[in-house]
Design a protein around this motif. Structure first.
Motif, PDB file in Angstrom:
ATOM      1  N   GLN A 130       3.283 -15.336  17.724  1.00 48.71           N
ATOM      2  CA  GLN A 130       4.730 -15.154  17.644  1.00 48.71           C
ATOM      3  C   GLN A 130       5.068 -14.555  16.284  1.00 48.71           C
ATOM      4  OE1 GLN A 130       5.365 -19.432  18.813  1.00 48.71           O
ATOM      5  NE2 GLN A 130       6.947 -18.560  20.121  1.00 48.71           N
ATOM      6  N   THR A 131       6.035 -13.644  16.271  1.00 56.58           N
ATOM      7  CA  THR A 131       6.341 -12.880  15.063  1.00 56.58           C
ATOM      8  C   THR A 131       7.817 -12.992  14.707  1.00 56.58           C
ATOM      9  OG1 THR A 131       4.562 -11.321  15.589  1.00 56.58           O
ATOM     10  CG2 THR A 131       6.222 -10.602  13.998  1.00 56.58           C
ATOM     11  N   TYR A 132       8.072 -13.204  13.426  1.00 53.92           N
ATOM     12  CA  TYR A 132       9.440 -13.325  12.911  1.00 53.92           C
ATOM     13  C   TYR A 132       9.725 -12.139  12.001  1.00 53.92           C
ATOM     14  CZ  TYR A 132      13.482 -15.437  10.515  1.00 53.92           C
ATOM     15  OH  TYR A 132      14.732 -15.697   9.998  1.00 53.92           O
ATOM     16  N   ARG A 133      10.792 -11.406  12.294  1.00 55.89           N
ATOM     17  CA  ARG A 133      11.219 -10.290  11.451  1.00 55.89           C
ATOM     18  C   ARG A 133      12.192 -10.807  10.388  1.00 55.89           C
ATOM     19  NH1 ARG A 133       8.319  -6.189  10.937  1.00 55.89           N
ATOM     20  NH2 ARG A 133      10.176  -5.110  10.144  1.00 55.89           N
ATOM     21  N   VAL A 134      11.827 -10.655   9.143  1.00 59.67           N
ATOM     22  CA  VAL A 134      12.632 -11.140   8.027  1.00 59.67           C
ATOM     23  C   VAL A 134      13.614 -10.048   7.627  1.00 59.67           C
ATOM     24  CG1 VAL A 134      12.586 -12.102   5.703  1.00 59.67           C
ATOM     25  CG2 VAL A 134      10.641 -12.482   7.243  1.00 59.67           C
ATOM     26  N   ASP A 135      14.903 -10.322   7.772  1.00 62.05           N
ATOM     27  CA  ASP A 135      15.899  -9.302   7.453  1.00 62.05           C
ATOM     28  C   ASP A 135      16.921  -9.777   6.427  1.00 62.05           C
ATOM     29  OD1 ASP A 135      17.312 -11.086   8.968  1.00 62.05           O
ATOM     30  OD2 ASP A 135      17.734  -9.709  10.618  1.00 62.05           O
ATOM     31  N   GLY A 210       2.905 -23.562   5.327  1.00 60.59           N
ATOM     32  CA  GLY A 210       2.396 -22.615   4.343  1.00 60.59           C
ATOM     33  C   GLY A 210       2.437 -21.186   4.826  1.00 60.59           C
ATOM     34  N   LEU A 211       2.059 -20.289   3.931  1.00 61.46           N
ATOM     35  CA  LEU A 211       1.955 -18.870   4.223  1.00 61.46           C
ATOM     36  C   LEU A 211       0.633 -18.342   3.692  1.00 61.46           C
ATOM     37  CD1 LEU A 211       5.509 -17.642   3.140  1.00 61.46           C
ATOM     38  CD2 LEU A 211       4.677 -17.815   5.500  1.00 61.46           C
ATOM     39  N   GLY A 212       0.106 -17.327   4.373  1.00 60.25           N
ATOM     40  CA  GLY A 212      -1.036 -16.577   3.883  1.00 60.25           C
ATOM     41  C   GLY A 212      -0.583 -15.146   3.665  1.00 60.25           C
ATOM     42  N   LEU A 213      -0.498 -14.710   2.427  1.00 62.98           N
ATOM     43  CA  LEU A 213      -0.023 -13.366   2.129  1.00 62.98           C
ATOM     44  C   LEU A 213      -1.101 -12.335   2.445  1.00 62.98           C
ATOM     45  CD1 LEU A 213       1.813 -14.086  -1.250  1.00 62.98           C
ATOM     46  CD2 LEU A 213       2.710 -14.176   1.085  1.00 62.98           C
ATOM     47  N   ASP A 214      -0.671 -11.156   2.842  1.00 62.95           N
ATOM     48  CA  ASP A 214      -1.587 -10.094   3.227  1.00 62.95           C
ATOM     49  C   ASP A 214      -1.949  -9.279   1.991  1.00 62.95           C
ATOM     50  OD1 ASP A 214      -2.810  -7.741   4.272  1.00 62.95           O
ATOM     51  OD2 ASP A 214      -1.798  -8.069   6.188  1.00 62.95           O
ATOM     52  N   ALA A 218       1.920  -6.003   1.428  1.00 58.77           N
ATOM     53  CA  ALA A 218       2.767  -7.008   0.779  1.00 58.77           C
ATOM     54  C   ALA A 218       3.980  -7.376   1.609  1.00 58.77           C
ATOM     55  CB  ALA A 218       3.222  -6.504  -0.588  1.00 58.77           C
ATOM     56  N   THR A 219       4.255  -6.624   2.679  1.00 59.43           N
ATOM     57  CA  THR A 219       5.421  -6.919   3.507  1.00 59.43           C
ATOM     58  C   THR A 219       5.080  -7.844   4.671  1.00 59.43           C
ATOM     59  OG1 THR A 219       5.136  -5.032   5.027  1.00 59.43           O
ATOM     60  CG2 THR A 219       6.323  -4.638   2.959  1.00 59.43           C
ATOM     61  N   ARG A 220       3.860  -8.322   4.733  1.00 59.07           N
ATOM     62  CA  ARG A 220       3.433  -9.117   5.886  1.00 59.07           C
ATOM     63  C   ARG A 220       2.750 -10.401   5.428  1.00 59.07           C
ATOM     64  NH1 ARG A 220      -0.642  -6.223   9.974  1.00 59.07           N
ATOM     65  NH2 ARG A 220      -1.904  -6.263   8.084  1.00 59.07           N
ATOM     66  N   ALA A 221       2.949 -11.480   6.195  1.00 60.61           N
ATOM     67  CA  ALA A 221       2.298 -12.755   5.895  1.00 60.61           C
ATOM     68  C   ALA A 221       2.066 -13.510   7.198  1.00 60.61           C
ATOM     69  CB  ALA A 221       3.148 -13.599   4.949  1.00 60.61           C
ATOM     70  N   ALA A 251      12.525 -13.889  -0.034  1.00 62.02           N
ATOM     71  CA  ALA A 251      12.768 -13.690  -1.462  1.00 62.02           C
ATOM     72  C   ALA A 251      11.648 -12.931  -2.158  1.00 62.02           C
ATOM     73  CB  ALA A 251      12.959 -15.050  -2.140  1.00 62.02           C
ATOM     74  N   HIS A 252      10.493 -12.815  -1.482  1.00 62.29           N
ATOM     75  CA  HIS A 252       9.337 -12.156  -2.097  1.00 62.29           C
ATOM     76  C   HIS A 252       8.940 -10.875  -1.374  1.00 62.29           C
ATOM     77  CE1 HIS A 252       9.120 -16.147  -3.941  1.00 62.29           C
ATOM     78  NE2 HIS A 252       8.390 -15.590  -4.880  1.00 62.29           N
ATOM     79  N   GLY A 253       9.878 -10.265  -0.681  1.00 64.14           N
ATOM     80  CA  GLY A 253       9.636  -8.949  -0.112  1.00 64.14           C
ATOM     81  C   GLY A 253       8.849  -8.914   1.177  1.00 64.14           C
ATOM     82  N   VAL A 254       8.597 -10.064   1.791  1.00 63.47           N
ATOM     83  CA  VAL A 254       7.884 -10.100   3.068  1.00 63.47           C
ATOM     84  C   VAL A 254       8.869  -9.764   4.181  1.00 63.47           C
ATOM     85  CG1 VAL A 254       6.601 -11.554   4.680  1.00 63.47           C
ATOM     86  CG2 VAL A 254       6.232 -11.796   2.210  1.00 63.47           C
TER      87      VAL A 254
END
Length: 293
Positions: A130-135, A210-214, A218-221, A251-254
């Motif tokens: 499942q994918t969430y678009r951060v806007d 938690g999150l795992g940054l790519d 940098a726009t994906r986690a 807040a971190h550009g994801v």
């Protein structure tokens, strides 16, 4: 064709590039992360033809009890030449050497599934992406009374110390066909997000998200483990923690956060849908005995 273990940073980077080419929609661990996860039980290899990398493989002890994972991947332009078969046999031999009776693998496209079926793998479970678009900033619900939210990075040792009381209970509640068997060491290393938000009550961890940054985008986690201790469920804590993670991402550009959830975990899939996640992909988990009869 030559199959050789990864040894240098260049080897690991070439291993990464194969994964990125085959799975461009998922984050791939950095060279440093791959190095950190190295162990005697874990084998990472490259397949070369005439000195050119055409595929890679991974074999390791699985988080599933008494099982080993095998992951052969071949670049699309080099498939149907026996490379995947050679890689699979090489990886299976490693798992056999670990004395594990079951092989685990995964497929999320028809070609990979057909390949797995040829070698006796059968469906064991399914996962839903499942994918969430951060806007923009995310409105976070109030934290339940008596709860403090911190990050594991701010409190070294807190995540490791949560294994016995919090970790084992959460792992036992996974909707999987085979119980998970995660050691304290793997809990500390492989299950820790960065950032990992921890909900504390009286100093004890009662929830996490938690999150795992790519490292390559940098726009994906990817969402890490989201879990709440049984005695704290039904109080809105999972929603709060997940929203905290999404707001941090904003807040971190994801721009995109995705998560894989067991098909049988209807509660978490419903929560994700309510928060605005869209179902984007289905992955099939496969298994077979190590030695075919």
């Amino acid at each position: 064709m030559d199959i050789t273990p990864c040894a240098t940073d260049d080897d690991y980077e070439q291993w990464r590039q194969v994964r990125i080419a085959v799975l461009p929609y998922e984050r791939t661990a950095s060279v440093a992360e791959l190095r950190e996860s190295a162990s005697a039980d874990r084998l990472m290899v490259l397949a070369r033809q005439d000195g050119v990398v055409v595929g890679h493989g991974l074999a390791a002890r699985s988080d599933m009890a008494r099982a080993g994972s095998v992951v052969p991947r071949v670049l699309p332009e080099h498939r149907r030449q026996g490379i995947g078969t050679a890689l699979l046999h090489h990886l299976v031999a490693h798992v056999e050497g670990l004395g594990l009776p079951t092989l685990r693998a995964g497929a999320d496209d028809e070609g990979s599934l057909a390949f797995a079926h040829r070698f006796g793998f059968e469906e064991a479970n399914r996962e839903v992406e499942q994918t969430y678009r951060v806007d923009g900033p995310v409105a976070v619900t109030p934290v339940p009374d008596g709860v403090e939210v911190v990050t594991a990075q701010e409190r070294p040792g807190l995540w490791e110390g949560a294994y016995e009381r919090f970790g084992l209970e959460c792992l036992a509640d996974f909707a999987v066909d085979t119980p998970l068997d995660v050691s304290p060491e793997r809990w500390a290393q492989d299950w820790l997000g960065d950032p990992m938000f921890l909900a504390l009550h009286d100093g004890e961890v009662v929830g996490c998200a938690g999150l795992g940054l790519d490292a390559d985008d940098a726009t994906r986690a990817e969402n890490g483990l989201t879990a709440v201790r049984r005695d704290w469920r039904g109080r809105g804590l999972a929603v709060h923690l997940k929203l905290v993670a999404l707001d941090w991402a904003a807040a971190h550009g994801v721009e995109e956060v995705y998560t894989w959830t067991q098909d049988g975990n209807a509660a978490m899939r419903a929560l994700n849908t309510r928060l605005g996640y869209a179902t984007t992909r289905v992955g099939i988990q496969l298994s077979r005995p190590t030695r075919r009869t």
